[in-house]
Design an enzyme around this catalytic site. Structure first.
Site, short mmCIF file in Angstrom:
data_model
loop_
_atom_site.label_atom_id
_atom_site.label_comp_id
_atom_site.label_asym_id
_atom_site.label_seq_id
_atom_site.Cartn_x
_atom_site.Cartn_y
_atom_site.Cartn_z
N ARG A 22 9.90 20.70 16.98
CA ARG A 22 8.62 20.73 17.70
C ARG A 22 7.70 19.61 17.23
O ARG A 22 7.11 18.89 18.05
CB ARG A 22 7.93 22.08 17.53
CG ARG A 22 8.66 23.21 18.25
CD ARG A 22 7.98 24.54 18.04
NE ARG A 22 7.90 24.83 16.61
CZ ARG A 22 6.99 25.61 16.04
NH1 ARG A 22 6.07 26.20 16.78
NH2 ARG A 22 6.98 25.83 14.74
N ASN A 40 8.67 27.31 20.17
CA ASN A 40 9.91 28.03 19.92
C ASN A 40 9.98 29.24 20.84
O ASN A 40 8.95 29.83 21.17
CB ASN A 40 9.98 28.51 18.47
CG ASN A 40 10.26 27.40 17.50
OD1 ASN A 40 10.77 26.34 17.86
ND2 ASN A 40 9.93 27.62 16.24
#
Length: 93
Positions: A22, A40
């Protein structure tokens, strides 16, 4: 004249959580001037919303197919979407 914007929703599967996927995606997006977000998912995948110039979005998608060092991308599912005029790229917890 304004550059046209496109948007894509992407879901990345494989070893993509716990490898800075990320944060690395956010860094790449900001370098490419792509807006949106990344988060996520409970199933172990990572979901992203990408918005920007077509060539920048495609460049980020190409990077996402590999991911950062330590990632093991097995699939990248991409679908088209309508731009929402997001201004920044955020990591969502």
């Amino acid at each position: 004249m304004t550059t046209p914007r496109i948007a894509r929703q992407a879901v990345v599967s494989g070893r993509v959580q716990g490898v800075y996927y990320r944060a690395s995606t956010q860094q790449q997006a900001r370098c490419l001037a792509v807006a949106g977000w990344v988060r996520n998912r409970p199933d172990g995948s990572v979901e992203a919303w990408l918005e920007g110039a077509p060539e920048a979005v495609e460049a980020l998608l190409a990077w996402m197919r590999r991911g950062p060092e330590g990632a093991g991308v097995t699939e990248l599912a991409v679908s088209g979407a309508q731009p929402r005029d997001d201004a920044d790229f955020l990591v969502i917890d």
